[in-house]
Design a protein around this motif. Structure first.
Motif, mmCIF file in Angstrom:
data_model
loop_
_atom_site.group_PDB
_atom_site.id
_atom_site.type_symbol
_atom_site.label_atom_id
_atom_site.label_comp_id
_atom_site.label_asym_id
_atom_site.label_seq_id
_atom_site.Cartn_x
_atom_site.Cartn_y
_atom_site.Cartn_z
ATOM 1 N N MET A 1 16.477 -3.201 11.347
ATOM 2 C CA MET A 1 14.889 -2.965 11.107
ATOM 3 C C MET A 1 14.955 -1.453 11.192
ATOM 4 O O MET A 1 15.399 -0.650 12.125
ATOM 5 N N SER A 2 14.078 -0.850 10.414
ATOM 6 C CA SER A 2 13.866 0.487 10.435
ATOM 7 C C SER A 2 12.810 1.061 11.520
ATOM 8 O O SER A 2 12.791 2.326 11.630
ATOM 9 N N GLY A 3 12.317 0.026 12.141
ATOM 10 C CA GLY A 3 11.421 0.439 13.423
ATOM 11 C C GLY A 3 10.138 0.635 12.827
ATOM 12 O O GLY A 3 8.965 1.249 13.842
ATOM 13 N N HIS A 4 9.823 0.656 11.696
ATOM 14 C CA HIS A 4 8.281 0.854 11.086
ATOM 15 C C HIS A 4 7.540 -0.203 11.495
ATOM 16 O O HIS A 4 7.752 -1.372 10.889
ATOM 17 N N GLN A 5 6.504 -0.113 12.129
ATOM 18 C CA GLN A 5 5.591 -1.099 12.354
ATOM 19 C C GLN A 5 4.567 -1.006 11.425
ATOM 20 O O GLN A 5 3.826 -0.034 11.455
ATOM 21 N N HIS A 6 4.124 -1.843 10.476
ATOM 22 C CA HIS A 6 2.950 -1.720 9.729
ATOM 23 C C HIS A 6 1.962 -1.933 10.158
ATOM 24 O O HIS A 6 1.435 -2.930 10.643
ATOM 25 N N GLU A 7 1.014 -0.958 10.328
ATOM 26 C CA GLU A 7 -0.237 -1.295 10.542
ATOM 27 C C GLU A 7 -1.185 -0.427 9.685
ATOM 28 O O GLU A 7 -1.103 0.887 9.437
ATOM 29 N N PRO A 8 -1.904 -1.189 8.767
ATOM 30 C CA PRO A 8 -2.843 -0.589 7.804
ATOM 31 C C PRO A 8 -3.676 0.537 8.347
ATOM 32 O O PRO A 8 -4.356 0.326 9.511
ATOM 33 N N THR B 1 10.025 12.007 -2.396
ATOM 34 C CA THR B 1 10.908 11.602 -1.398
ATOM 35 C C THR B 1 9.829 10.778 -0.216
ATOM 36 O O THR B 1 10.439 9.764 0.292
ATOM 37 N N ALA B 2 8.965 11.319 -0.044
ATOM 38 C CA ALA B 2 8.301 10.830 1.150
ATOM 39 C C ALA B 2 7.873 9.582 0.767
ATOM 40 O O ALA B 2 7.610 8.379 1.556
ATOM 41 N N VAL B 3 7.010 9.341 -0.539
ATOM 42 C CA VAL B 3 6.460 8.166 -0.983
ATOM 43 C C VAL B 3 7.457 7.087 -0.975
ATOM 44 O O VAL B 3 7.431 5.913 -0.633
ATOM 45 N N GLN B 4 8.709 7.391 -1.677
ATOM 46 C CA GLN B 4 9.967 6.426 -1.864
ATOM 47 C C GLN B 4 10.240 6.065 -0.368
ATOM 48 O O GLN B 4 10.616 4.888 -0.044
ATOM 49 N N ALA B 5 10.352 6.876 0.384
ATOM 50 C CA ALA B 5 10.726 6.594 1.848
ATOM 51 C C ALA B 5 9.744 5.700 2.432
ATOM 52 O O ALA B 5 10.121 4.621 3.111
ATOM 53 N N HIS B 6 8.423 5.902 2.298
ATOM 54 C CA HIS B 6 7.336 5.004 2.728
ATOM 55 C C HIS B 6 7.355 3.669 2.087
ATOM 56 O O HIS B 6 7.320 2.364 2.783
ATOM 57 N N LEU B 7 7.814 3.490 0.708
ATOM 58 C CA LEU B 7 7.910 2.252 0.132
ATOM 59 C C LEU B 7 8.989 1.325 0.413
ATOM 60 O O LEU B 7 8.948 0.137 0.518
ATOM 61 N N ASP B 8 10.126 2.050 0.957
ATOM 62 C CA ASP B 8 11.401 1.445 1.318
ATOM 63 C C ASP B 8 10.913 0.787 2.691
ATOM 64 O O ASP B 8 11.704 -0.282 3.054
ATOM 65 N N GLU B 9 10.223 1.252 3.455
ATOM 66 C CA GLU B 9 9.749 0.835 4.827
ATOM 67 C C GLU B 9 8.906 -0.081 4.975
ATOM 68 O O GLU B 9 8.490 -0.895 6.070
ATOM 69 N N CYS B 10 7.753 -0.188 3.999
ATOM 70 C CA CYS B 10 6.306 -0.939 4.190
ATOM 71 C C CYS B 10 6.280 -1.913 3.059
ATOM 72 O O CYS B 10 5.905 -1.434 1.823
ATOM 73 N N GLY B 11 6.371 -2.996 3.461
ATOM 74 C CA GLY B 11 6.514 -4.166 2.382
ATOM 75 C C GLY B 11 5.128 -4.318 1.744
ATOM 76 O O GLY B 11 5.011 -4.279 0.449
ATOM 77 N N PRO B 12 3.969 -4.208 2.657
ATOM 78 C CA PRO B 12 2.575 -4.253 1.910
ATOM 79 C C PRO B 12 2.260 -3.337 1.040
ATOM 80 O O PRO B 12 1.808 -3.394 -0.111
ATOM 81 N N CYS B 13 2.790 -1.824 0.951
ATOM 82 C CA CYS B 13 2.542 -0.913 0.005
ATOM 83 C C CYS B 13 3.516 -1.087 -0.847
ATOM 84 O O CYS B 13 3.011 -0.683 -2.067
ATOM 85 N N LEU B 14 4.699 -1.428 -0.763
ATOM 86 C CA LEU B 14 5.508 -1.804 -1.843
ATOM 87 C C LEU B 14 5.119 -2.760 -2.739
ATOM 88 O O LEU B 14 5.191 -2.564 -3.768
ATOM 89 N N GLU B 15 4.375 -4.025 -2.370
ATOM 90 C CA GLU B 15 3.750 -4.915 -3.044
ATOM 91 C C GLU B 15 2.555 -4.328 -3.905
ATOM 92 O O GLU B 15 2.536 -4.626 -5.196
ATOM 93 N N ARG B 16 1.813 -3.486 -3.273
ATOM 94 C CA ARG B 16 0.795 -2.803 -4.146
ATOM 95 C C ARG B 16 1.392 -1.885 -4.895
ATOM 96 O O ARG B 16 0.885 -1.679 -6.149
ATOM 97 N N PHE B 17 2.580 -1.002 -4.882
ATOM 98 C CA PHE B 17 3.299 -0.301 -5.663
ATOM 99 C C PHE B 17 3.703 -1.286 -6.911
ATOM 100 O O PHE B 17 3.277 -0.800 -8.454
ATOM 101 N N ASP B 18 4.305 -2.417 -6.629
ATOM 102 C CA ASP B 18 4.730 -3.232 -7.717
ATOM 103 C C ASP B 18 3.831 -3.738 -8.616
ATOM 104 O O ASP B 18 3.792 -3.834 -9.753
ATOM 105 N N LEU B 19 2.630 -3.902 -8.090
ATOM 106 C CA LEU B 19 1.539 -4.370 -8.827
ATOM 107 C C LEU B 19 0.795 -3.198 -9.691
ATOM 108 O O LEU B 19 0.681 -3.721 -10.819
#
Length: 89
Positions: free
Chosen positions: A1-8, A33-51
Motif C-alpha cells: 500500500m502507498s500509505g495514502h489515506q483517502h479523505e475527501p 506528474t502531480a495529478v498522475q501521482a495522485h490518481l495512481d494513489e486515490c481510487g475515488p479521484c481515479l473513478e472521477r477521472f475515468d468518468l
C-alpha cells in the motif's frame, strides 16, 4: 500500500479541478506528474477521472456528427422565433 489515506478534502478538490485541464493537456509537466501521482494513489479521484474521460470521448464523438439539414433548419427557425419574441417583449 502507498500509505495514502483517502479523505475527501482540499487536496482531492484541488486535483479534481485540475483533471479537466489534465484531460485537455493544458497542464505543465510538473502539474501533470502531480495529478498522475495522485490518481495512481486515490481510487475515488481515479473513478472521477475515468468518468470525465469517458464523457469527454462521448461528447467529442457526438460533436463530429452533423445533424440532418431539415433538423438544422427547424432548429434555426425556432431560434429566430424566440429571438423575435424576446425583442418584442
Amino acid at each position: 500500500m502507498s500509505g495514502h489515506q483517502h479523505e475527501p478534502g482540499t487536496d482531492c478538490a484541488d486535483y479534481l479541478e485540475r483533471i479537466v485541464y489534465f484531460l485537455d493537456n493544458e497542464l505543465d509537466e510538473a502539474d501533470c506528474t502531480a495529478v498522475q501521482a495522485h490518481l495512481d494513489e486515490c481510487g475515488p479521484c481515479l473513478e472521477r477521472f475515468d468518468l470525465q474521460r469517458t464523457v469527454k470521448a462521448v461528447v467529442a464523438r457526438s460533436c463530429s456528427e452533423a445533424a440532418p439539414t431539415d433538423l438544422r433548419q427547424r432548429v434555426m427557425v425556432q431560434i429566430r422565433e424566440v429571438q423575435v419574441r424576446i425583442t418584442e417583449a
